[in-house]
Design a protein around this motif. Structure first.
Motif, mmCIF file in Angstrom:
data_model
loop_
_atom_site.group_PDB
_atom_site.id
_atom_site.type_symbol
_atom_site.label_atom_id
_atom_site.label_comp_id
_atom_site.label_asym_id
_atom_site.label_seq_id
_atom_site.Cartn_x
_atom_site.Cartn_y
_atom_site.Cartn_z
ATOM 1 N N SER A 31 0.845 -1.204 0.000
ATOM 2 C CA SER A 31 0.000 0.000 0.000
ATOM 3 C C SER A 31 0.875 1.247 0.000
ATOM 4 O O SER A 31 2.018 1.212 0.458
ATOM 5 N N ASP A 32 0.339 2.336 -0.513
ATOM 6 C CA ASP A 32 1.042 3.616 -0.482
ATOM 7 C C ASP A 32 1.258 4.009 0.982
ATOM 8 O O ASP A 32 0.549 3.516 1.874
ATOM 9 N N ALA A 33 2.223 4.882 1.221
ATOM 10 C CA ALA A 33 2.494 5.288 2.607
ATOM 11 C C ALA A 33 3.126 6.668 2.616
ATOM 12 O O ALA A 33 3.813 7.059 1.672
ATOM 13 N N SER A 34 2.898 7.401 3.696
ATOM 14 C CA SER A 34 3.542 8.717 3.833
ATOM 15 C C SER A 34 4.953 8.517 4.377
ATOM 16 O O SER A 34 5.271 7.467 4.935
ATOM 17 N N ILE A 35 5.779 9.559 4.206
ATOM 18 C CA ILE A 35 7.143 9.497 4.755
ATOM 19 C C ILE A 35 7.072 9.244 6.264
ATOM 20 O O ILE A 35 7.857 8.458 6.810
ATOM 21 N N THR A 36 6.115 9.888 6.936
ATOM 22 C CA THR A 36 5.968 9.722 8.387
ATOM 23 C C THR A 36 5.666 8.263 8.748
ATOM 24 O O THR A 36 6.284 7.705 9.662
ATOM 25 N N VAL A 53 14.205 7.534 0.604
ATOM 26 C CA VAL A 53 13.171 7.667 -0.431
ATOM 27 C C VAL A 53 13.742 8.414 -1.640
ATOM 28 O O VAL A 53 13.438 8.084 -2.794
ATOM 29 N N GLY A 54 14.621 9.398 -1.366
ATOM 30 C CA GLY A 54 15.278 10.132 -2.458
ATOM 31 C C GLY A 54 16.081 9.199 -3.367
ATOM 32 O O GLY A 54 16.029 9.323 -4.597
ATOM 33 N N VAL A 55 16.806 8.258 -2.758
ATOM 34 C CA VAL A 55 17.607 7.300 -3.545
ATOM 35 C C VAL A 55 16.683 6.411 -4.394
ATOM 36 O O VAL A 55 16.958 6.132 -5.563
ATOM 37 N N LEU A 56 15.564 5.988 -3.795
ATOM 38 C CA LEU A 56 14.598 5.155 -4.523
ATOM 39 C C LEU A 56 13.947 5.944 -5.662
ATOM 40 O O LEU A 56 13.692 5.402 -6.741
ATOM 41 N N GLU A 57 13.689 7.232 -5.408
ATOM 42 C CA GLU A 57 13.083 8.098 -6.429
ATOM 43 C C GLU A 57 14.022 8.276 -7.613
ATOM 44 O O GLU A 57 13.592 8.209 -8.767
ATOM 45 N N GLU A 58 15.300 8.506 -7.311
ATOM 46 C CA GLU A 58 16.292 8.699 -8.380
ATOM 47 C C GLU A 58 16.357 7.488 -9.301
ATOM 48 O O GLU A 58 16.625 7.612 -10.489
ATOM 49 N N ALA A 59 16.141 6.304 -8.733
ATOM 50 C CA ALA A 59 16.194 5.073 -9.519
ATOM 51 C C ALA A 59 14.863 4.786 -10.209
ATOM 52 O O ALA A 59 14.721 3.775 -10.891
ATOM 53 N N GLY A 60 13.872 5.660 -10.010
ATOM 54 C CA GLY A 60 12.565 5.471 -10.640
ATOM 55 C C GLY A 60 11.731 4.388 -9.971
ATOM 56 O O GLY A 60 10.716 3.944 -10.514
ATOM 57 N N LEU A 61 12.165 3.944 -8.785
ATOM 58 C CA LEU A 61 11.451 2.859 -8.114
ATOM 59 C C LEU A 61 10.283 3.373 -7.280
ATOM 60 O O LEU A 61 9.381 2.608 -6.927
ATOM 61 N N VAL A 62 10.321 4.661 -6.953
ATOM 62 C CA VAL A 62 9.291 5.270 -6.110
ATOM 63 C C VAL A 62 8.962 6.651 -6.694
ATOM 64 O O VAL A 62 9.837 7.302 -7.271
ATOM 65 N N THR A 64 6.828 10.322 -5.398
ATOM 66 C CA THR A 64 6.191 10.923 -4.228
ATOM 67 C C THR A 64 5.346 12.091 -4.678
ATOM 68 O O THR A 64 5.583 12.695 -5.729
ATOM 69 N N GLU A 65 4.336 12.394 -3.867
ATOM 70 C CA GLU A 65 3.437 13.508 -4.177
ATOM 71 C C GLU A 65 3.102 14.193 -2.866
ATOM 72 O O GLU A 65 2.771 13.502 -1.882
ATOM 73 N N LYS A 66 3.240 15.510 -2.843
ATOM 74 C CA LYS A 66 2.953 16.229 -1.609
ATOM 75 C C LYS A 66 1.570 16.845 -1.708
ATOM 76 O O LYS A 66 1.286 17.603 -2.644
ATOM 77 N N CYS A 73 4.219 8.358 -0.667
ATOM 78 C CA CYS A 73 5.116 7.597 -1.535
ATOM 79 C C CYS A 73 4.342 6.449 -2.167
ATOM 80 O O CYS A 73 3.538 5.793 -1.512
ATOM 81 N N LYS A 74 4.594 6.226 -3.448
ATOM 82 C CA LYS A 74 4.018 5.052 -4.109
ATOM 83 C C LYS A 74 5.037 4.462 -5.069
ATOM 84 O O LYS A 74 6.090 5.080 -5.326
ATOM 85 N N LEU A 75 4.754 3.286 -5.578
ATOM 86 C CA LEU A 75 5.682 2.640 -6.508
ATOM 87 C C LEU A 75 5.866 3.483 -7.760
ATOM 88 O O LEU A 75 4.902 4.060 -8.264
ATOM 89 N N GLY A 76 7.079 3.552 -8.263
ATOM 90 C CA GLY A 76 7.385 4.334 -9.451
ATOM 91 C C GLY A 76 7.187 3.545 -10.731
ATOM 92 O O GLY A 76 6.637 2.443 -10.713
#
Lengths: 119, 119
Positions: A31-36, A53-62, A64-66, A73-76
């Motif tokens: 399931s999606d989850a917040s950073i908290t 999460v930043g490292v995962l985002e850079e790899a396109g794996l995650v 995020t939306e504020k 955070c959700k799967l990329g």
């Protein structure tokens, strides 16, 4: 033949080289989850989790939306297809190579046996 | 169910996160090679190549043997089974999750259509 993006593989395997980051991916697979939420679950500071999460985002794996004050955070888009294909290709090479070595060993055994029976 | 060794996965994915190290594994999948051969092939200093081989050795992906002055590298005992299994498990979660989201979208579309036809 698959043409691999070396930079893409670098980023993905780096992202996967940490147990917390792998845990986050497994969590987001459910399931999606917040950073908290994630920081709590993995007993980590918000800053520490944001870095992962930043490292995962850079790899396109995650992704995020504020929304308001909550970053979800959700799967990329990356479905780890390249990474799986690379591992599979390597395992095929591996298997072929070990089969070759097995044959050499069998051949040596046969020769040894023939030599023995000649004595 | 596969029980994953987190330290093992950390070491393997770290080893795989570098294009030169992936290249070395591909090379050793074809034939054994000395550190000198590998350094030449990847246009790197001997010291640089020894460092990369050290990381691969720690992950069990490569073993080395020194005979006289030559250190020969060959594939190690790890067949990347855990790593492949982890990726597969993650991809299954992924697929299930995306299917779920597809269903939600379909459901929304159906409702939208029904609302439209009622107007």
């Amino acid at each position: 033949m698959v043409k691999f993006s070396q930079a893409g593989l670098d980023a993905s395997f780096t992202a996967l080289s940490d147990a917390t980051r792998r845990g986050v991916l497994e969590q987001l697979g459910h399931s999606d989850a917040s950073i908290t939420d994630l920081a709590e679950k993995f007993q980590m500071t918000l800053a520490g989790m944001m870095k992962h999460v930043g490292v995962l985002e850079e790899a396109g794996l995650v992704t995020t939306e504020k929304v308001g004050r909550v970053r979800t955070c959700k799967l990329g888009a990356s479905r780890l297809e390249q990474e799986t294909a690379w591992l599979e290709k390597q395992r095929q090479l591996w298997d072929a190579r070990f089969d070759e070595l097995d044959e050499v060993v069998e051949e040596l055994k046969r020769k040894e046996k023939n030599n023995g029976s000649k004595k």
